[in-house]
Scaffold this motif. Structure first.
Motif, PDB file in Angstrom:
ATOM      1  N   GLU A  75     103.847  24.636 -22.385  1.00 43.55           N
ATOM      2  CA  GLU A  75     102.770  25.408 -21.759  1.00 43.55           C
ATOM      3  C   GLU A  75     101.619  24.505 -21.343  1.00 43.55           C
ATOM      4  O   GLU A  75     101.067  24.648 -20.241  1.00 43.55           O
ATOM      5  N   PHE A  76     101.246  23.565 -22.201  1.00 39.82           N
ATOM      6  CA  PHE A  76     100.158  22.660 -21.850  1.00 39.82           C
ATOM      7  C   PHE A  76     100.575  21.693 -20.744  1.00 39.82           C
ATOM      8  O   PHE A  76      99.762  21.348 -19.881  1.00 39.82           O
ATOM      9  N   ARG A  78     102.632  22.412 -18.360  1.00 44.79           N
ATOM     10  CA  ARG A  78     102.567  23.225 -17.142  1.00 44.79           C
ATOM     11  C   ARG A  78     101.127  23.368 -16.677  1.00 44.79           C
ATOM     12  O   ARG A  78     100.836  23.250 -15.470  1.00 44.79           O
ATOM     13  N   ALA A  79     100.216  23.581 -17.600  1.00 42.80           N
ATOM     14  CA  ALA A  79      98.802  23.701 -17.243  1.00 42.80           C
ATOM     15  C   ALA A  79      98.265  22.382 -16.677  1.00 42.80           C
ATOM     16  O   ALA A  79      97.482  22.376 -15.717  1.00 42.80           O
ATOM     17  N   ASN A  82      99.582  22.030 -13.134  1.00 38.94           N
ATOM     18  CA  ASN A  82      98.840  22.908 -12.220  1.00 38.94           C
ATOM     19  C   ASN A  82      97.461  22.345 -11.896  1.00 38.94           C
ATOM     20  O   ASN A  82      97.014  22.409 -10.744  1.00 38.94           O
ATOM     21  N   GLU A  83      96.762  21.791 -12.891  1.00 30.96           N
ATOM     22  CA  GLU A  83      95.450  21.187 -12.641  1.00 30.96           C
ATOM     23  C   GLU A  83      95.572  19.977 -11.731  1.00 30.96           C
ATOM     24  O   GLU A  83      94.749  19.774 -10.842  1.00 30.96           O
ATOM     25  N   VAL A 100      92.176  22.143 -19.306  1.00 32.04           N
ATOM     26  CA  VAL A 100      93.320  22.760 -19.970  1.00 32.04           C
ATOM     27  C   VAL A 100      92.897  23.465 -21.252  1.00 32.04           C
ATOM     28  O   VAL A 100      93.509  24.441 -21.670  1.00 32.04           O
ATOM     29  N   THR A 107      95.720  15.741 -25.351  1.00 38.07           N
ATOM     30  CA  THR A 107      95.971  15.728 -23.912  1.00 38.07           C
ATOM     31  C   THR A 107      96.474  14.361 -23.463  1.00 38.07           C
ATOM     32  O   THR A 107      97.427  14.253 -22.700  1.00 38.07           O
TER      33      THR A 107
END
Length: 146
Positions: A75-76, A78-79, A82-83, A100, A107
Motif C-alpha cells: 500500500e505504501f 503504491r502511494a 502515485n506521488e 505518504v 520511507t
C-alpha cells in the motif's frame, strides 16, 4: 611459693564453664538469605541468563513491530508511486514521507527496496538531496540509446 598463689585465681577463671549462649532469632537472618548464600553459585548465574534472555526477546519484539507487513508495504509503495507520478521531475525522500504519511526512515527503506526492484531511480542534486523518481518517467541520461 608466691608464684603458685598468684596462679590460683587465674586457674579458677579458666576452669569455669562457658555460659550457655544461643544466638537470638532476629529479623536480619531469615531462611531465604541462607538459601541464597548456600546456592549462590546456581541462583545468580541463572538470574543473569534469564535477564539476558528477556532483554534479547524485548529487542527482537521491538525489531519485528517496527517492520511493516507485506500488505502495508504494498500500500505504501503504491502511494509512493502515485506521488512520484504526480511529480514527474522527482521528489526528495522527506517530502515523499510527508505526502505518504509514513516515517522518514521507513520511507527511505521502502524507496531503497523499490530501487533494487527497478521501480524508481535516484540521483543526488546540487543541494545534496537524494531525489527519487519513477523509472522511465523522464529520459535518464545514463539510459540514452543512440
Amino acid at each position: 611459693m608466691p608464684t603458685s598463689i598468684s596462679l590460683l585465681p587465674l586457674q579458677g577463671l579458666l576452669a569455669q564453664a562457658a555460659p550457655d549462649y544461643t544466638k537470638p532469632v532476629s529479623s536480619l537472618s531469615p531462611k531465604y538469605f541462607e538459601l541464597l548464600e548456600q546456592n549462590s553459585h546456581i541462583i545468580y548465574p541463572s538470574l543473569a541468563v534469564l535477564t539476558l534472555v528477556i532483554i534479547a526477546a524485548g529487542i527482537l519484539q521491538a525489531w519485528r513491530t517496527q517492520d511493516l507487513d507485506g500488505l502495508q508495504k504494498n500500500e505504501f509503495k503504491r502511494a509512493i508511486v502515485n506521488e512520484l507520478r504526480r511529480n514527474i521531475s522527482g521528489m526528495p525522500g522527506d517530502m515523499l514521507a510527508k505526502a505518504v504519511g509514513l516515517d522518514r526512515l521507513k520511507t527511505n527503506h521502502l524507496l531503497e527496496q523499490m530501487l533494487k526492484e527497478g521501480l524508481v531511480v535516484s540521483h543526488t542534486n546540487s543541494q545534496r538531496l537524494t531525489v527519487w523518481r519513477i523509472r522511465g518517467a523522464t529520459p535518464d541520461p545514463s539510459v540514452r540509446q543512440y
